[in-house]
Design a protein around this motif. Sequence first.
Motif, PDB file in Angstrom:
ATOM      1  N   ASN A 276       0.817  -1.153  -0.006  1.00 47.17           N
ATOM      2  CA  ASN A 276       0.071  -0.012  -0.159  1.00 47.17           C
ATOM      3  C   ASN A 276       0.960   1.428   0.061  1.00 47.17           C
ATOM      4  N   PHE A 279       2.277   1.470  -3.574  1.00 45.61           N
ATOM      5  CA  PHE A 279       1.234   1.783  -4.790  1.00 45.61           C
ATOM      6  C   PHE A 279       0.213   2.614  -4.564  1.00 45.61           C
ATOM      7  N   TYR A 280      -0.212   3.020  -3.281  1.00 47.93           N
ATOM      8  CA  TYR A 280      -1.218   4.029  -2.866  1.00 47.93           C
ATOM      9  C   TYR A 280      -0.515   5.329  -2.783  1.00 47.93           C
ATOM     10  N   LEU A 282       2.593   6.107  -3.370  1.00 51.40           N
ATOM     11  CA  LEU A 282       3.750   6.236  -4.399  1.00 51.40           C
ATOM     12  C   LEU A 282       5.013   6.389  -3.817  1.00 51.40           C
TER      13      LEU A 282
END
Lengths: 313, 428
Positions: A276, A279-280, A282
């Motif tokens: 997370n 990818f959430y 960055l």
Amino acid sequence: MLLSPPHKPLTNGSEGTSVTKRGPAPADGRPWPWLVPAVAILAVFYAVPVLDVFRLAFSDATLIRPPTSWTAAPIRALLGNPALPEVLVTTFVFTAVNVVALQAFGLAIALTLVRGEARGLRGMTTFRTLVLAAWVVPGIANGLIWQMLFDEAPYGTLNSLLGFVGIGPVAWLSDPGMALVSAVIANLWQGTAFSMIVFYAARKAIDPVIYEVAALDGASPWRTFRSITLPLLRTAIAVNTVLVAVQTLNTFDSILALTGGGPGRATEVLALFTFNTVFYNLDLAGGSVLALIMFAVAMALATVIHGWLGRTA
Amino acid sequence: MRPIILATAIAAAPLAAHAQDLVTRDRVGLPDAPNVMTFRLTPYDLYSADAATAEAFAELFAAFIRERPDWRIETQLQTGNIGQEQARLLQQTQAGRGPDCAMVDSSQLALFEQTGVLQPMNETFSEAEVADLFPYVREAVTNDAGDVLAWWWFTDLRVLYRDTSIVPDAPATWAEVEVAALAAAEAGKEGILFNGGRWEGAAFDWLANFWAQGGRLVDETGAPVFGEGENRQKFLDAVGFYQGLVESGAAPQRVTSITNYDAFNAAAAAGSAAMFVGGNWQYGQLRTTLPPEQFANWAVSELPGPTEDQRATGTGGWAIAALSEDPAKRALCGEMAREVYAGPGNAYQGLLPTSAALYDAYDAYEGPEFNLFAEALQNGVARPGAAIYPEISNQIQILLGDVLSGAAEPEAALDAAFAAAQAAYERQ
């Protein structure tokens, strides 16, 4: 009782050079030329990526921006993240319960199989295949399968079955406490087969003469298990504990599919938190710091467990 | 009859075979065509798991490429893991390894624009076409200079579905929803279902309640503001609406475990739910899934708001953007968006075009539900085009799970979510 003499190489008198019955050892006292190719391959495929994670952990890299400066800010930010303690506790509980339960179930199934085979019971191969079938299911599919089983709708599979015997309904995934239990159950279903294989192989390697002697001495099944089986499986338990602990620590795909880490953060383990973060958020640097924590925890676990259980191996 | 079918099949055979030659798992066009454009697409159309959809798009692509025999489109498939795929796409494009043309999730458009990877397609789209886009779409796909940076080819929205045999009249306010849902719950049904699990759908669907009050997630600079000023109370009121539904029993506790829209279709098929907050695309799914007499009971209405006049709905969808600086590839990318996807592709799938004119151009949009969708789109709100949005969404998902499961109070959960979003923003 020493069942077989240990293999001991002969020496020819010159220090560091060993001679077997077939002649000088291949390295002939100079192992490095022979080791360099293997070490180089290991370095390229394992050490370089790990070092790259170290590099990124001390940078300001994001998923959309390469490193522009070197800093300890990601480490400070992570240590100050109020979510980290909750995630670490969840990870510890998830890993600890799984490691213990996976060993227990794996050992129980392996011993059942061996005993069944010794008695010539039919269906043991089918039983073994069934357990192994769960192992080959991908993690995402495992999560989706159990999500359907745990469905809390009025027509949910498990709750409907429990309803027939007057139990439930159970809040499998919507209650934070039960959600973690459900994630453990899903992981156990899939992971038990691996422990079973390790213990089955180790148990089959124990000389049956020892069990025959124990039977002649009138040892009870429990005494036989405690005094023969468990001590002789010590190495297998040590190895399996390390492998299972690292596997469980890295688990995130089945949880991602089962609960997504929720409700709230109830099932968000360290590996999912890392996913997370990258990818959430960055946040590649932050994710690298988390990856280093996982690396350190896994190494510490391996060292401690193997040092503890495997000291006489 | 049989000779006619046979004759038709024989006549169509060369065309079908030709379409198969022109469309493969990684290519559209002839293998030796001199010009190549790489295109990264989602798995929902040309490579859909639904054979009929894949076949329909294969025909559309074949017709498109027959008119451009010098071109070959090399296709690259994205997986369904949108966040990861879009991040990878952006990273590759920045490194010069991205495709020439790609599908970009509408919520990611601003991030792509900020990083400067979107290439204008002004030569393809006329001023009239741009003017015909819905306002929020036009704003998202154009920059201050008026460049067309992407073509948002379909949109979607959230609506309230209800079983009219249980809830005859459409609830317009939060209070009316709770009353209707409680009455249904007392009759043995699940009053209302909504996404409350840990995934993007939960945050996005719930945000309509925040936006209906005029709440803002980020300011003009892209910094999070949802937990301060007047936004704070609006946020808490919207959370309180969902919390009240669960605590009163109007919504079951299990909403915190719902992480996909299929759960609502299943509940509708089982006849166990009275209402649910779903996507417009589910109307067609219900039509094909439910027996006609059961489907006749289901109706859609605009999402309720705190008052009848305060309404909003989250709008999403996908855009196609040119990532290559080559003018010919940019033109081909835009033409493909218009000729394959925005018009006939949308009509085939029953998706909502972003251009008003297209609703009149196809018979597929003649159903009464499309009037309701078009009306609701007037209150459509797109997710903010800020790089911090995915993390804000993540924090809202955590907050909803904690509050609805009783693990946290709304105020404390909002403080934690806002602090986490601010910290993440500073790190970006």
